[in-house]
Structures are given as C-alpha cells and as structure tokens.
Design a protein around this motif. Sequence first.
Motif, short mmCIF file in Angstrom:
data_model
loop_
_atom_site.label_atom_id
_atom_site.label_comp_id
_atom_site.label_asym_id
_atom_site.label_seq_id
_atom_site.Cartn_x
_atom_site.Cartn_y
_atom_site.Cartn_z
N VAL A 121 4.22 0.98 2.86
CA VAL A 121 5.12 0.29 1.83
C VAL A 121 4.60 0.84 0.35
CG1 VAL A 121 5.20 -2.06 0.63
CG2 VAL A 121 5.38 -1.75 3.34
N GLY A 148 7.93 2.19 -0.39
CA GLY A 148 8.72 0.75 -1.06
C GLY A 148 10.00 0.51 -0.27
N GLU A 157 12.65 -1.88 1.64
CA GLU A 157 12.98 -3.35 1.63
C GLU A 157 12.58 -4.12 2.63
OE1 GLU A 157 17.50 -3.42 0.25
OE2 GLU A 157 16.98 -1.49 0.64
N ARG A 158 12.69 -3.60 3.72
CA ARG A 158 12.04 -4.27 4.88
C ARG A 158 11.25 -3.56 5.76
NH1 ARG A 158 16.93 -6.85 7.55
NH2 ARG A 158 16.55 -8.54 5.80
N ALA A 161 4.55 -4.53 -3.86
CA ALA A 161 5.07 -3.88 -2.81
C ALA A 161 4.53 -5.03 -1.49
CB ALA A 161 4.07 -2.73 -2.42
N CYS A 193 7.53 -6.96 0.28
CA CYS A 193 8.30 -6.22 1.41
C CYS A 193 8.47 -7.29 2.28
CB CYS A 193 7.53 -4.96 1.66
SG CYS A 193 8.60 -4.19 3.28
#
Length: 395
Positions: free
Chosen positions: A321, A325, A327-328, A358, A361
């Motif tokens: 992450v 980065g 989203e999921r 982060a 997430c």
Amino acid sequence: MRSTDSHGAAPAMTPAASLVFTTLLSHGPLTRAEVGRRTGLSPAAVTKAVRPLMELGYLVEGVDEEARPAVGRPANLVWVDGGRALFIGIKVTGDEIIAVLSDLCCRIRISRHVRLTGRETEAVLPALTALVQELLTEADGFGVRVRGLGLAISGDVDRANGVVRYSPFLEWRDVPLAEIVGTATGLPVTVDNDVRALTVAEHWFGAGVGLSDFALVTVGAGIGCGLVVHGRVVSGSHGVAGEIGHLSLDPLGPLCHCGNRGCVEAIAADPAIVRAVREATGKQVTTAAEALDLAHRGDPGVREAYARAGEAIGKAIGSLVNLLGPERVVISGEGLAAYDLFAEGIRDAFAASAFGTASQCDVMTRPLPFEEWARGAAATAIQSFIGSETYEEKQ
C-alpha cells in the motif's frame, strides 16, 4: 477445432473496440452515450467500434424492458452476448486439475476436477489434454465454438511466449506449455500466472470492478499478489511484479525455497506454518488442516505460529500500500480457512506499517473456491480473444 455456430469469424479487434468490449463486459448493459463517457471515446468512435461486433453477434443492442422509463422514450442499451462464444479455463495445483467451461461473460457453465497421479509434465499434460477434449465434447451441446483455452500455473510464467519458467509447486522449469497444449488441442492457448489470472477475473467481474488501482493478495500454499494499476493488470518488465511473497522481512528468518531467508512465504504460507507447528509441538503434523485443528484446540505454540504468519502478511500488505496506494486490497486463497487465527496480526501489522493516509486503504477478504481460479484462466483466454492486452500496450 469443432464448430457448429453460424458465424465462424472471430472479431478483428481495434484498440477502441477492445476498450468498448471490456467496458461492456464489466459494466454493461450500457447506452452508447454511457459507453462513451466511461471510455472517453467520441460517439462516432463508439459506433465504429460496436458495429462490426454487432454484425458478428458478439454485441447486442435493444431496449431493457425492465428498465423502461415511466415516461419518455426508452433508451437502447448495448450488452455482450455471453452465449456467443465459449472458453475453457484450467487451474493446475500440485494435486489436481480444476477446469471450467465458461461463456463470453465468464459465467461458468461446466466445472470438472481431476486428481493428479504426479506433478511431472509426463503425468500432468496427458490428464490436462484429456480434460480439454472432454470439455470440447461437452461444448458441442451448446452449439457454439470454443474460442480459447486459458491455463493458470503458479510461479514465474512468461505469458507472451506461453512458457512456464519456474513453478515451485509443480517443480517445472522452462516448459513451453502454450505450444505443447495448443498442438495437442488445436486451440489458441494463453498461459499466465495463476494469481494474475484470478486478478483479471476480479478486475472484470469481481471485487475490483470499477476500481482503477487495487491488489489481490492470496494466502495458502504460497503467498501471491496480483496488481491492477491505472486500470491495467500488470506483470512488470520481467513478469514477476507483485511478488510480495518474496519480500524478505527477517534476514535471519527461515530459509525460503527461493534461496533467501525470512521471506513472507517462508513465514506465512501453509508449508511454513506446518513446519512451525511441528517445531512448536513436536508432533508429526503434515497438513495445513492438521495444523489448523491443533490451533482451534487452543495450543498456544500453534496459535503463535499463526500470529507470526498474520504479522508477516500485514507487513507485506503495508509495504504494498505504501508503494502503490491501491484503493482496495482483496485477501483470498485457501489459507483464509485460518483467517480467524491471523486476522488480528494482519490488522495490527498493516496499521503499524502503512504510512499516513495509506492506512485508509480498504482491506477486505473474499473466499474463492478453486473453480474461481479456473474461471480466472478462462478470463485470460477471453482477454486474449478480444485483444485487450494490445490496447494496454498502446495506451
């Protein structure tokens, strides 16, 4: 290759047509205007892209009676005719072959499991080709051509050339699988890493639909990771992008089969947990199911092994992450059977290692049976058929 369908031609996909097709696969039915908004194509470009696909029967346009407005003129919608073509997807594990026959929308029509008598190519390939022939016979009953075959294999897979460079669980090296199986079956063959194949299916049809950036982390016999970056499933210049299982967390940790020490896989994969449980208990535990049973009986040494596994997975996800980065992050795999034992370790280690925002997430779990992995293989065959890789390369 057998065929009883009335339109024998395969679509000649332009980059725009491929983009429209994949958009309709994931989000359809849509109006042409909605297709244009989602793809950034002009109305003229959308019309040019869909016309030949409609002529061949791969796309259909009409009115959705259920969505008919109370007033005003109903809008015409465009959607993929899933029954227009069939695909075979196969996932090979160390113990069995799982195969599915899917339609063009990657809906499973038939599934099969075959136990393996050995992991050598001499044992696997005859069983695999026999299973393909069985599904081809089954496909005759649908009256539609099987347009492609996808094979999902763990390890380092060169999709461009259809070569399994190295599969640690099968102990294969430099196997030209696409060429061998294509010659035996007469089908176009796509070979890909099993986690990447599953990621394609999740991107188009599962937890990643509509997301530009997400990751799929699989836990079980190994620790894998598929990545979607800017809407593309990526493998990197050398084909091994996302190998978080071989992040070395502890240079003095247990030896990994890759030759390094303290890799996530050497701590958190099922074989590593089984070894740790044997060391903690002195019992001859040989399977993940046996280790899980001991843990649920409350053995503190066994539960500690799972806690360490959760911590390693959480740190790896935190690093992922921080770097990309997404989203999921979706956690899946057969190892989720033990999720209650290492969930806390994953959460705590992720929270400690994720930097700043982060940590926001979305990290979720999604149990998926092996049929879904075979479906992922079918998705890669569909991907090759509609030429979406070509579009991605030209972006």
